[in-house]
Design an enzyme around this catalytic site. Sequence first.
Site, PDB file in Angstrom:
ATOM      1  N   ASN A  24      36.742  40.979  40.094  1.00  0.00           N
ATOM      2  CA  ASN A  24      37.522  39.858  39.549  1.00  0.00           C
ATOM      3  C   ASN A  24      36.930  39.239  38.274  1.00  0.00           C
ATOM      4  O   ASN A  24      37.660  38.735  37.437  1.00  0.00           O
ATOM      5  CB  ASN A  24      37.810  38.797  40.624  1.00  0.00           C
ATOM      6  CG  ASN A  24      36.574  38.164  41.195  1.00  0.00           C
ATOM      7  OD1 ASN A  24      35.469  38.702  41.076  1.00  0.00           O
ATOM      8  ND2 ASN A  24      36.733  37.027  41.831  1.00  0.00           N
ATOM      9  N   ALA A  75      32.469  47.394  40.760  1.00  0.00           N
ATOM     10  CA  ALA A  75      33.655  47.735  41.549  1.00  0.00           C
ATOM     11  C   ALA A  75      34.384  48.904  40.885  1.00  0.00           C
ATOM     12  O   ALA A  75      34.455  48.974  39.652  1.00  0.00           O
ATOM     13  CB  ALA A  75      34.573  46.522  41.642  1.00  0.00           C
ATOM     14  N   GLY A 135      30.892  39.586  46.502  1.00  0.00           N
ATOM     15  CA  GLY A 135      32.107  40.213  47.015  1.00  0.00           C
ATOM     16  C   GLY A 135      32.587  39.472  48.237  1.00  0.00           C
ATOM     17  O   GLY A 135      32.283  38.283  48.411  1.00  0.00           O
ATOM     18  N   GLU A 190      26.801  36.290  47.338  1.00  0.00           N
ATOM     19  CA  GLU A 190      27.820  35.367  46.811  1.00  0.00           C
ATOM     20  C   GLU A 190      29.141  35.851  47.366  1.00  0.00           C
ATOM     21  O   GLU A 190      29.678  36.867  46.906  1.00  0.00           O
ATOM     22  CB  GLU A 190      27.837  35.394  45.275  1.00  0.00           C
ATOM     23  CG  GLU A 190      26.597  34.833  44.610  1.00  0.00           C
ATOM     24  CD  GLU A 190      26.496  33.314  44.711  1.00  0.00           C
ATOM     25  OE1 GLU A 190      27.472  32.671  45.150  1.00  0.00           O
ATOM     26  OE2 GLU A 190      25.431  32.780  44.355  1.00  0.00           O
ATOM     27  N   GLU A 202      41.517  33.663  52.443  1.00  0.00           N
ATOM     28  CA  GLU A 202      41.389  33.541  50.987  1.00  0.00           C
ATOM     29  C   GLU A 202      42.624  34.195  50.365  1.00  0.00           C
ATOM     30  O   GLU A 202      42.811  35.409  50.488  1.00  0.00           O
ATOM     31  CB  GLU A 202      40.108  34.288  50.582  1.00  0.00           C
ATOM     32  CG  GLU A 202      39.566  33.923  49.256  1.00  0.00           C
ATOM     33  CD  GLU A 202      38.277  34.675  48.952  1.00  0.00           C
ATOM     34  OE1 GLU A 202      38.020  35.735  49.547  1.00  0.00           O
ATOM     35  OE2 GLU A 202      37.543  34.205  48.069  1.00  0.00           O
ATOM     36  N   SER A 234      32.108  26.339  37.487  1.00  0.00           N
ATOM     37  CA  SER A 234      31.249  27.444  37.026  1.00  0.00           C
ATOM     38  C   SER A 234      30.532  27.058  35.740  1.00  0.00           C
ATOM     39  O   SER A 234      31.170  26.620  34.776  1.00  0.00           O
ATOM     40  CB  SER A 234      32.089  28.694  36.773  1.00  0.00           C
ATOM     41  OG  SER A 234      32.781  29.033  37.949  1.00  0.00           O
TER      42      SER A 234
HETATM   43  P1  NAP Z   1      34.633  43.537  48.176  1.00  0.00           P
HETATM   44  O1  NAP Z   1      35.729  44.365  48.722  1.00  0.00           O
HETATM   45  O2  NAP Z   1      33.695  42.916  49.137  1.00  0.00           O
HETATM   46  O3  NAP Z   1      33.832  44.454  47.158  1.00  0.00           O
HETATM   47  C1  NAP Z   1      32.760  43.963  46.391  1.00  0.00           C
HETATM   48  C2  NAP Z   1      31.880  45.125  45.988  1.00  0.00           C
HETATM   49  O4  NAP Z   1      31.275  45.673  47.153  1.00  0.00           O
HETATM   50  C3  NAP Z   1      32.632  46.272  45.319  1.00  0.00           C
HETATM   51  O5  NAP Z   1      31.802  46.834  44.339  1.00  0.00           O
HETATM   52  C4  NAP Z   1      32.859  47.218  46.490  1.00  0.00           C
HETATM   53  O6  NAP Z   1      33.090  48.538  46.121  1.00  0.00           O
HETATM   54  C5  NAP Z   1      31.541  47.061  47.231  1.00  0.00           C
HETATM   55  N1  NAP Z   1      31.599  47.478  48.618  1.00  0.00           N
HETATM   56  C6  NAP Z   1      32.638  47.431  49.482  1.00  0.00           C
HETATM   57  N2  NAP Z   1      32.269  47.909  50.699  1.00  0.00           N
HETATM   58  C7  NAP Z   1      30.970  48.264  50.595  1.00  0.00           C
HETATM   59  C8  NAP Z   1      30.018  48.805  51.493  1.00  0.00           C
HETATM   60  N3  NAP Z   1      30.327  49.090  52.771  1.00  0.00           N
HETATM   61  N4  NAP Z   1      28.767  49.030  51.053  1.00  0.00           N
HETATM   62  C9  NAP Z   1      28.446  48.740  49.779  1.00  0.00           C
HETATM   63  N5  NAP Z   1      29.285  48.236  48.873  1.00  0.00           N
HETATM   64  C10 NAP Z   1      30.546  47.979  49.278  1.00  0.00           C
HETATM   65  O7  NAP Z   1      35.186  42.362  47.263  1.00  0.00           O
HETATM   66  P2  NAP Z   1      36.202  42.464  46.055  1.00  0.00           P
HETATM   67  O8  NAP Z   1      37.556  42.656  46.606  1.00  0.00           O
HETATM   68  O9  NAP Z   1      35.716  43.418  45.016  1.00  0.00           O
HETATM   69  O10 NAP Z   1      36.045  41.012  45.413  1.00  0.00           O
HETATM   70  C11 NAP Z   1      36.709  39.913  45.904  1.00  0.00           C
HETATM   71  C12 NAP Z   1      35.810  39.092  46.825  1.00  0.00           C
HETATM   72  O11 NAP Z   1      34.637  38.707  46.111  1.00  0.00           O
HETATM   73  C13 NAP Z   1      36.469  37.799  47.245  1.00  0.00           C
HETATM   74  O12 NAP Z   1      36.217  37.557  48.600  1.00  0.00           O
HETATM   75  C14 NAP Z   1      35.783  36.754  46.372  1.00  0.00           C
HETATM   76  O13 NAP Z   1      35.787  35.472  46.912  1.00  0.00           O
HETATM   77  C15 NAP Z   1      34.409  37.319  46.270  1.00  0.00           C
HETATM   78  N6  NAP Z   1      33.707  36.762  45.099  1.00  0.00           N
HETATM   79  C16 NAP Z   1      32.717  35.857  45.305  1.00  0.00           C
HETATM   80  C17 NAP Z   1      32.073  35.294  44.218  1.00  0.00           C
HETATM   81  C18 NAP Z   1      30.985  34.291  44.413  1.00  0.00           C
HETATM   82  O14 NAP Z   1      30.255  34.032  43.467  1.00  0.00           O
HETATM   83  N7  NAP Z   1      30.814  33.713  45.595  1.00  0.00           N
HETATM   84  C19 NAP Z   1      32.441  35.654  42.920  1.00  0.00           C
HETATM   85  C20 NAP Z   1      33.454  36.581  42.753  1.00  0.00           C
HETATM   86  C21 NAP Z   1      34.086  37.140  43.856  1.00  0.00           C
HETATM   87  P3  NAP Z   1      34.473  49.247  46.661  1.00  0.00           P
HETATM   88  O15 NAP Z   1      35.573  48.481  46.062  1.00  0.00           O
HETATM   89  O16 NAP Z   1      34.368  50.653  46.209  1.00  0.00           O
HETATM   90  O17 NAP Z   1      34.515  49.155  48.144  1.00  0.00           O
END
Ligand code: NAP
Length: 485
Positions: free
Chosen positions: A157, A182, A234, A256, A387, A447
């Site tokens: 994102n 990602a 993530g 995070e 979310e 932020s």
């Molecule tokens: P996500 O599905 O959790 O993926 C995040 C990253 O983790 C991606 O690079 C993903 O790669 C990887 N990943 C997924 N499964 C994994 C596993 N089993 N082992 C290792 N890596 C793995 O999240 P997203 O959809 O990309 O992002 C949205 C989420 O991020 C939302 O929940 C948002 O709130 C959160 N976020 C939090 C912050 C913060 O600062 N708190 C900031 C931005 C976003 P793949 O896609 O290939 O699985």
Amino acid sequence: MTATVIQDVPKQLCIGGTWQDAESGRTLPVDNPATGEELCQVADATPADGLRAAQAAVAAQPAWAATPPRERGEILRRAYEIIVSRTDELALLMTLEMGKPLAEARAEVAYAAEFFRWFSEEAVRVDGGMAIAPDGRTRIMVTRRPVGPCLLITPWNFPLAMGTRKIGPAVAAGCTMVLKPAPQTPLSTLALAPILTEAGLPEGVLNVATTSDAAGVVEPLLRGGQIRKLSFTGSTQVGRILLAQCADTVVRTSLELGGNAPFIVFEDADLDAAVDGAMVAKMRNMGEACTAANRFFVHSSLAEEFTARLTARMAALTVGPGTEPGTDVGPLIDTAGRDKADSLVRDAVEHGAKVLVGGELPDGPGHFYPPTVLSGVSADSALVRTEIFGPVAAILTFEDEDEVVAAANDTDWGLVSYVFTRDFDRALRVGERLETGMVGLNTGLVSNPAAPFGGVKQSGLGREGGRVGIDGFLEYKYLAIPTGA
Ligand code: NAP
């Protein structure tokens, strides 16, 4: 310019300072979410490639840790300057792979660059201490050392800023790293790596592994014993899995994760400021932000007017490809993201909500979802506990302070909350009672690279940015020095 920015980005894995294909020769597609069309292919790392990247980080660690802090800071400072000078190219690249409007992409480039400027300044401020033990016979010398090779995992994102928020402190602290972006948005990271090289980052300090097999590539690294720190941004769901994997080898962990931000408008709020704040807190990044306002709690005395004004503002937004001038709202990242927003809206309507604007899935191409306002949302609706990650504003009403604080805290998440009131005492009181790591008081944007970003409860562990942002990349080391006294 579109063809050139895509063409200029390296498409391979960056391992030990060289760009290489995946061992399998496989590649993965990167699509434009505004059209569904493929932009290009990038290398698709296998677990063996991931291990090679980790080994390169391990090999580079001792020399990098010995580099003078000023030198590390100056590399970040130069990288900051280069990023700023290439804002237009980086913003276009980000819009193409992620969808956000160009103006927002430019804002993210500036935000991302600021992490490098901030940590260029922090690199030379890592201090320790010296003390006399209570018995007077030992000197206690405390220094801080880099934690070692790190694994950085970023979401789609904020493709550039989530990387620089981790790379900046890692470089400043003297850590080497493997970065796994990602798969939807690898291009911003792949464009960043050569910038750091140009700024003087030595080979092997930053290794980049793009992959469609995140679980297969990451787990061996976390269990292998060579990676000393995981910094993950993530979803909470994936964060939990990684935390469990880190337990076996006691890998230091910063997480995070997701949010479910309450946005509270009290009866004495400045309504103009509240509506402006709501637009930022809801619509930044099309609602695809961990900080996005997920639940609007509006005092019943203001609900009608706030809702009418917010609906008018949302209705006036232009939806379209982020590359087109005048676009306010780009596409969501993929069909899954769009369908999730749609099903949450349908569920809310089944639970009694009224759609005031939006709420209809447009025809393709692209993964667009219209700005949507729902009033009369029931606390039993799924979106109150999920979310949304889309441009959907869900409005609930409340009568008094205790009630709204209890409702706002009734969630497993605790990243950020927003409070609008003209009463300073109440702002502080409610700000302290809300179970979130961050609170926006009369603002919809928290932020800031100079502030500690992060959440409580299941929104994460640790903080990024601010004076403490480097802490997760450092260990204390204590030397006992007997003086014979
Ligand atoms: P996500 O599905 O959790 O993926 C995040 C990253 O983790 C991606 O690079 C993903 O790669 C990887 N990943 C997924 N499964 C994994 C596993 N089993 N082992 C290792 N890596 C793995 O999240 P997203 O959809 O990309 O992002 C949205 C989420 O991020 C939302 O929940 C948002 O709130 C959160 N976020 C939090 C912050 C913060 O600062 N708190 C900031 C931005 C976003 P793949 O896609 O290939 O699985």
